[in-house]
Design an enzyme around this catalytic site. Structure first.
Site, mmCIF file in Angstrom:
data_model
loop_
_atom_site.group_PDB
_atom_site.id
_atom_site.type_symbol
_atom_site.label_atom_id
_atom_site.label_comp_id
_atom_site.label_asym_id
_atom_site.label_seq_id
_atom_site.Cartn_x
_atom_site.Cartn_y
_atom_site.Cartn_z
ATOM 1 N N ASN A 13 19.931 -23.767 -10.913
ATOM 2 C CA ASN A 13 20.823 -22.619 -10.871
ATOM 3 C C ASN A 13 20.587 -21.766 -12.108
ATOM 4 O O ASN A 13 19.811 -22.136 -12.997
ATOM 5 C CB ASN A 13 22.286 -23.073 -10.821
ATOM 6 C CG ASN A 13 23.153 -22.131 -9.992
ATOM 7 O OD1 ASN A 13 23.299 -20.967 -10.336
ATOM 8 N ND2 ASN A 13 23.707 -22.640 -8.894
ATOM 9 N N PRO B 132 23.345 -21.278 -4.414
ATOM 10 C CA PRO B 132 23.958 -20.114 -5.057
ATOM 11 C C PRO B 132 25.159 -20.509 -5.911
ATOM 12 O O PRO B 132 25.811 -21.516 -5.659
ATOM 13 C CB PRO B 132 24.407 -19.252 -3.862
ATOM 14 C CG PRO B 132 23.605 -19.747 -2.707
ATOM 15 C CD PRO B 132 23.382 -21.199 -2.958
ATOM 16 N N CYS B 133 25.441 -19.707 -6.909
ATOM 17 C CA CYS B 133 26.557 -19.964 -7.825
ATOM 18 C C CYS B 133 27.805 -19.275 -7.285
ATOM 19 O O CYS B 133 27.829 -18.056 -7.119
ATOM 20 C CB CYS B 133 26.216 -19.440 -9.218
ATOM 21 S SG CYS B 133 27.467 -19.759 -10.450
ATOM 22 N N GLN B 134 28.861 -20.050 -7.009
ATOM 23 C CA GLN B 134 30.113 -19.497 -6.480
ATOM 24 C C GLN B 134 31.301 -20.120 -7.203
ATOM 25 O O GLN B 134 31.249 -21.288 -7.589
ATOM 26 C CB GLN B 134 30.237 -19.818 -4.979
ATOM 27 C CG GLN B 134 29.165 -19.215 -4.107
ATOM 28 C CD GLN B 134 29.236 -19.783 -2.707
ATOM 29 O OE1 GLN B 134 28.847 -20.911 -2.481
ATOM 30 N NE2 GLN B 134 29.753 -19.003 -1.777
ATOM 31 N N HIS C 151 30.222 -20.085 -15.921
ATOM 32 C CA HIS C 151 30.773 -19.385 -14.761
ATOM 33 C C HIS C 151 32.226 -19.790 -14.517
ATOM 34 O O HIS C 151 32.584 -20.964 -14.585
ATOM 35 C CB HIS C 151 29.915 -19.716 -13.535
ATOM 36 C CG HIS C 151 30.246 -18.933 -12.318
ATOM 37 N ND1 HIS C 151 30.940 -19.465 -11.262
ATOM 38 C CD2 HIS C 151 29.984 -17.650 -11.979
ATOM 39 C CE1 HIS C 151 31.079 -18.556 -10.319
ATOM 40 N NE2 HIS C 151 30.503 -17.449 -10.727
#
Length: 480
Positions: free
Chosen positions: A234, A185-187, A241
């Site tokens: 991703n 996941p992208c965080q 981001h």
């Protein structure tokens, strides 16, 4: 006569032992099936094939030992075996080993299995996704580990854990492998000061900078296991981001760990690391793919994802090729929902924002659907199949009986499986969907376009085999 009675008792005892052993074996098989399917469905299947009085209640009582204990008939066992995924054709003679992190329903796994790989470790926390994964992918009970929360392996939940203890724990829990796959996941990352990093005495800068994110878990596993190659996936927006900070930390971390990322210096609109699924299937779906090679192995060579265009299909399937011949009326939008979407689109169109829904014409072979999302179960608005609704009619004609009769419909879960490449329309690669429609839509919406990663795997095949061969030669030298 007494001698026969003794023999009868002895045979009866042996029979009971064998019968009990068979019952326990049958229960283990049923419990394996229940990792993917619910008791009601399994009971119905057993009832149809054997005509015994199987219900959810009787199945549950049989499993718990409270009901009549009998072994399953051969036809019942055969039917249950058909519900389990078969091992790949090359099993157990694999060419290399890989692990599947943040696995979802296995979209990245497929291509690497097709080139001779064996999955030895899977991690996925979502229980519904795990059901679908286990229904479709063979997990060798002796050579495969399944993990739900990766943080239990990496020990990242406790920031005070000694890093060397964490690495040893990872090494014990995760089998050796040549390739690491991860769709993390992208965080956003929380930047930490150098003084804090130094005070903690951590071995790697990423141990401070990336902590608290799930990429951190991936980085720890790479640091501990040192795979020859990794493939990370991703969303395209990973690059922008958090104003580019997220991507910068990721690339710096991978470099620090001793890996060269293919096409690392390529950016802009033609960045080969960003691959659009529409080149394989009629869906616009861009994903960033990071392929890394362990620098010390010197196996990067001239690898570039630019060459993926050599594996584009000569003829891309059309939307109509993916549709089922008949679908249940429940997939047709209700009058109220269609009216809401229509009015919402008209409002935004008046502001110059375009339509709020994506209507796909199945009669147009060049139609490309929007990106299927995890929220598709809510209203299906991003991909609606046109059933003859007249877009040219004025707003006054919206309630025309013909228009209402021809309201568009959602894709079915089976059609989503085809749009994502898990299944071919001809029935090959049949994909099992053991979950509800809502869960299925979420799972496909969170997944990858499978043929994209099948192509990536094929591009990587000679490099992976070379890495596996180098590893075997090293083992031979050590043993000698």
């Amino acid at each position: 006569m007494k001698e026969f009675l003794f023999q009868a008792d002895d045979l009866h005892e042996k029979y009971l032992i064998q019968e009990n052993q068979k019952i326990e074996k049958d229960k283990a098989l049923v419990n394996q099936i229940l990792e993917s399917y619910d008791q009601k469905s399994v009971a119905e299947i057993l009832r149809r094939v054997s005509h015994h009085d199987w219900t959810r209640e009787t199945l549950n009582r049989w499993l718990s030992g409270k009901g009549v204990q009998r072994s399953l008939s051969q036809i019942e066992v055969d039917m249950l075996q058909k519900m389990l995924p078969e091992p790949p054709a090359h099993h157990p003679h694999y060419k290399f080993r890989f692990i599947d992190l943040f696995a979802g329903i296995g979209g990245i796994r497929k291509g690497f299995e097709e080139i001779g790989g064996q999955c030895v470790f899977t991690s996925e926390w979502n229980k519904e996704a795990v059901r679908t994964y286990k229904a479709n992918w063979y997990c060798d009970p002796e050579q495969h580990k399944f993990n739900e929360d990766i943080r239990q392996v990496t020990l990242t939940e406790d920031p005070e854990t000694d890093i060397n203890d964490a690495y040893r724990h990872i090494d014990n829990e995760i089998p050796d492998h040549e390739v690491l796959l991860a769709g993390f996941p992208c965080q956003p990352f929380s930047l930490a000061g150098v003084s804090k990093k130094n005070s903690l005495g951590r071995a790697h800068g990423f141990e401070c900078e990336a902590q608290g994110t799930l990429f951190f878990d991936v980085a720890r596993i790479i640091a501990a296991k040192q795979p020859a190659i990794f493939v990370l996936e991703n969303v395209k927006n990973l690059k922008s981001h958090d104003k580019g900070n997220t991507f910068r930390v990721i690339m710096n971390t991978l470099d620090e760990l001793g890996y060269d990322v293919a096409d690392a210096d390529m950016n802009g609109p033609n960045d080969p690391k960003v691959i659009d699924g529409k080149n394989f299937l009629p869906q616009h779906r861009e994903r960033i793919v990071l392929v890394g090679f362990k620098r010390s192995l010197d196996i990067k060579g001239d690898f570039s994802l630019k060459n993926i265009d050599q594996l584009f299909p000569e003829v891309r399937p059309a939307i109509r090729d993916l549709l089922e011949p008949e679908v249940d009326n429940k997939y047709i939008l209700t009058e109220n929902l269609w009216k809401y979407l229509y009015n919402y689109a008209k409002k935004h169109q008046a502001k110059g924002n375009g339509f709020g829904f994506g209507l796909v014409d199945p009669q147009n072979p060049g139609s490309v659907a929007r990106t299927l999302s995890a929220r598709y179960h809510k209203d299906g608005s991003e991909i609606l199949i046109d059933r003859g609704w007249d877009m040219q009619r004025g707003e006054a004609d919206f309630d025309d009986s013909d228009n209402q009769k021809n309201r568009p419909r959602r894709l079915t879960p089976r059609e989503c499986a085809r749009l994502m490449g898990f299944e071919k329309p001809d029935g090959k690669d049949f994909f099992r969907i053991p979950v509800s429609d809502t869960q299925a839509y979420k799972q496909f919406g969170n997944s990858v376009v499978v043929p994209v990663f099948t192509a990536v795997a094929r591009l990587l095949e000679p490099y992976i085999l070379r890495a596996a061969e180098m590893k075997e030669r090293k083992k031979d030298r050590i043993s000698a």
